[in-house]
Scaffold this motif. Structure first.
Motif, PDB file in Angstrom:
ATOM      1  N   ARG A  89     -26.793 -15.955   3.868  1.00  0.00           N
ATOM      2  CA  ARG A  89     -27.025 -15.581   5.278  1.00  0.00           C
ATOM      3  C   ARG A  89     -28.526 -15.486   5.581  1.00  0.00           C
ATOM      4  O   ARG A  89     -28.978 -15.889   6.655  1.00  0.00           O
ATOM      5  N   LEU A  90     -29.273 -14.951   4.628  1.00  0.00           N
ATOM      6  CA  LEU A  90     -30.726 -14.828   4.849  1.00  0.00           C
ATOM      7  C   LEU A  90     -31.374 -16.212   4.917  1.00  0.00           C
ATOM      8  O   LEU A  90     -32.271 -16.454   5.738  1.00  0.00           O
ATOM      9  N   GLU A  91     -30.902 -17.123   4.087  1.00  0.00           N
ATOM     10  CA  GLU A  91     -31.463 -18.472   4.087  1.00  0.00           C
ATOM     11  C   GLU A  91     -31.181 -19.168   5.423  1.00  0.00           C
ATOM     12  O   GLU A  91     -32.052 -19.841   5.999  1.00  0.00           O
ATOM     13  N   THR A  92     -29.970 -19.028   5.920  1.00  0.00           N
ATOM     14  CA  THR A  92     -29.622 -19.603   7.237  1.00  0.00           C
ATOM     15  C   THR A  92     -30.526 -19.021   8.314  1.00  0.00           C
ATOM     16  O   THR A  92     -31.040 -19.745   9.183  1.00  0.00           O
ATOM     17  N   LEU A  93     -30.757 -17.720   8.260  1.00  0.00           N
ATOM     18  CA  LEU A  93     -31.611 -17.070   9.257  1.00  0.00           C
ATOM     19  C   LEU A  93     -33.049 -17.589   9.170  1.00  0.00           C
ATOM     20  O   LEU A  93     -33.696 -17.816  10.213  1.00  0.00           O
ATOM     21  N   ARG A  94     -33.540 -17.792   7.952  1.00  0.00           N
ATOM     22  CA  ARG A  94     -34.901 -18.362   7.804  1.00  0.00           C
ATOM     23  C   ARG A  94     -34.986 -19.719   8.500  1.00  0.00           C
ATOM     24  O   ARG A  94     -35.975 -20.020   9.183  1.00  0.00           O
ATOM     25  N   ARG A  95     -33.950 -20.535   8.324  1.00  0.00           N
ATOM     26  CA  ARG A  95     -33.956 -21.868   8.963  1.00  0.00           C
ATOM     27  C   ARG A  95     -33.934 -21.721  10.483  1.00  0.00           C
ATOM     28  O   ARG A  95     -34.629 -22.428  11.207  1.00  0.00           O
ATOM     29  N   GLN A  96     -33.132 -20.781  10.981  1.00  0.00           N
ATOM     30  CA  GLN A  96     -33.062 -20.561  12.439  1.00  0.00           C
ATOM     31  C   GLN A  96     -34.423 -20.115  12.975  1.00  0.00           C
ATOM     32  O   GLN A  96     -34.855 -20.548  14.045  1.00  0.00           O
ATOM     33  N   LEU A  97     -35.093 -19.267  12.210  1.00  0.00           N
ATOM     34  CA  LEU A  97     -36.414 -18.789  12.643  1.00  0.00           C
ATOM     35  C   LEU A  97     -37.429 -19.926  12.677  1.00  0.00           C
ATOM     36  O   LEU A  97     -38.292 -19.981  13.568  1.00  0.00           O
ATOM     37  N   ALA A  98     -37.314 -20.835  11.718  1.00  0.00           N
ATOM     38  CA  ALA A  98     -38.269 -21.953  11.663  1.00  0.00           C
ATOM     39  C   ALA A  98     -38.129 -22.852  12.896  1.00  0.00           C
ATOM     40  O   ALA A  98     -39.090 -23.518  13.293  1.00  0.00           O
ATOM     41  N   GLU A  99     -36.934 -22.854  13.487  1.00  0.00           N
ATOM     42  CA  GLU A  99     -36.697 -23.720  14.658  1.00  0.00           C
ATOM     43  C   GLU A  99     -36.739 -22.944  15.973  1.00  0.00           C
ATOM     44  O   GLU A  99     -36.510 -23.523  17.039  1.00  0.00           O
ATOM     45  N   ALA A 100     -37.042 -21.657  15.924  1.00  0.00           N
ATOM     46  CA  ALA A 100     -36.940 -20.812  17.126  1.00  0.00           C
ATOM     47  C   ALA A 100     -38.081 -21.075  18.107  1.00  0.00           C
ATOM     48  O   ALA A 100     -39.210 -21.359  17.687  1.00  0.00           O
ATOM     49  N   PRO A 101     -37.801 -20.939  19.389  1.00  0.00           N
ATOM     50  CA  PRO A 101     -38.890 -20.999  20.360  1.00  0.00           C
ATOM     51  C   PRO A 101     -39.757 -19.744  20.233  1.00  0.00           C
ATOM     52  O   PRO A 101     -39.312 -18.743  19.664  1.00  0.00           O
ATOM     53  N   PRO A 102     -41.002 -19.782  20.747  1.00  0.00           N
ATOM     54  CA  PRO A 102     -41.834 -18.575  20.668  1.00  0.00           C
ATOM     55  C   PRO A 102     -41.275 -17.447  21.536  1.00  0.00           C
ATOM     56  O   PRO A 102     -40.463 -17.684  22.428  1.00  0.00           O
ATOM     57  N   SER A 103     -41.743 -16.242  21.277  1.00  0.00           N
ATOM     58  CA  SER A 103     -41.326 -15.088  22.078  1.00  0.00           C
ATOM     59  C   SER A 103     -42.020 -15.136  23.445  1.00  0.00           C
ATOM     60  O   SER A 103     -42.848 -16.003  23.698  1.00  0.00           O
TER      61      SER A 103
END
Ligand SMILES: NC(=O)C1=CN([C@@H]2O[C@H](COP(=O)(O)OP(=O)(O)OC[C@H]3O[C@@H](n4cnc5c(N)ncnc54)[C@H](O)[C@@H]3O)[C@@H](O)[C@H]2O)C=CC1
Ligand SMILES: O=C(O)C1=N[C@H](C(=O)O)C[C@H](O)C1
Length: 261
Positions: A89-103
């Motif tokens: 789950r943490l690895e999936t979240l890291r990938r999602q963060l890498a593709e996230a738009p800025p705040s």
């Protein structure tokens, strides 16, 4: 952190009707510079998260990853207390963060996943990791209220992991245990090779003991949360600081200067 309108930090809470979520809503409303802009629970449309800058997530282990992904995909920082974050789950979240738009401020999104926000529990884990290499035997006993759905607790799993890492780094061998016959599982679970025992008892909130044994001596490190108020200073600190920690951080100790180098 202030948001782009300069009006303090806008905070949304997911799991807002739960034991922790309700307490977090009260703590956010009482905190200087924070404004509660959204309460969400099971079945609610998370939508734009009420325009939150930071969301606090205290739901259930099976729902948290999707809720956090919803926030990250919208450039919203998240402080997560829900348990169940295994490596996958943490690895999936890291990938999602890498593709996230800025705040909303243009900074990268930060997510804090903290198995326990109580300062004493964080110190307990830190001390246990420090002590682990000096002892032949280490076992973890976690004790919680009987309405808790997951076992072992996230705190116990994290403690066992930190202990195992410290022992491995020091070249300490496996903990001693001659058991060859245990048809009922009386020796508990093994988390990263460390025995973990879970107690569920009416009247309890959240408690943990780490027992460390050598010939002729035992060290006991114990922490008790008697009230969910014990978690609130850590949650509020997380809300205030998550924007300064882009990407994924596991454990509030990293915000407090307590993490092992
Ligand atoms: N990190 C920490 O310091 C602490 C972590 N926890 C963890 O927080 C989590 C919540 O604990 P409690 O508040 O005691 O549980 P709870 O059962 O009282 O509350 C959970 C809430 O989440 C809601 N929920 C269920 N599915 C949902 C979904 N899909 N979306 C949004 N909301 C949903 C439920 O309706 C409920 O209101 C657990 O994983 C627990 O282990 C609890 C205390 C401290
Ligand atoms: O469910 C709880 O209550 C708690 N959950 C967290 C955990 O599983 O470690 C933190 C704390 O122990 C309270």
């Amino acid at each position: 952190m202030t948001n782009s309108s300069g009006a303090g930090i806008r905070v949304g809470v997911i799991g807002a009707k739960g034991r922790m979520g309700a307490e977090v809503c009260r703590a956010v409303e009482a905190a200087d510079g924070l404004r509660l802009v959204g309460r969400f629970d099971h079945g609610d449309d998370l939508g734009d998260l009420g325009g939150a800058d930071v969301v606090v997530e205290f739901s259930v282990p099976d729902a948290a990853p999707a809720n956090v992904a919803h926030c990250v995909a919208r450039g919203v920082h998240v402080v997560v207390g829900t348990t169940g974050w295994d490596d996958g789950r943490l690895e999936t979240l890291r990938r999602q963060l890498a593709e996230a738009p800025p705040s909303s401020t243009g900074a990268p999104v930060g997510v804090l996943v903290a198995p326990n926000f109580a300062i004493g529990a964080i110190l307990m884990m830190t001390f246990a990791a420090q002590a682990a290499r000096f002892y032949e035997s280490v076992e973890v006993i976690e004790l919680h209220h009987p309405d808790k759905v997951d076992a072992p607790s996230g705190t116990a799993a994290r403690t066992a992991r930190l202990i195992a890492e410290a022992r491995e780094q020091a070249g300490a061998g496996p903990v001693s245990d001659a058991t060859t016959h245990d048809p009922e599982g009386a020796r508990g679970a093994r988390v990263s090779g460390i025995p973990v025992h879970s107690v569920r008892l009416r009247g309890l909130v959240a408690h943990q003991e780490v027992l460390l044994g050598n010939v002729g001596e035992m060290l006991t490190i114990r922490h008790d949360s008697f009230d969910r108020a014990s978690f609130m200073p850590g949650v509020i600190e997380g809300v205030r600081r998550v924007a300064d920690h882009p990407g994924l951080t596991v454990g509030l100790e990293h915000y407090l200067g307590l993490a092992a180098p």
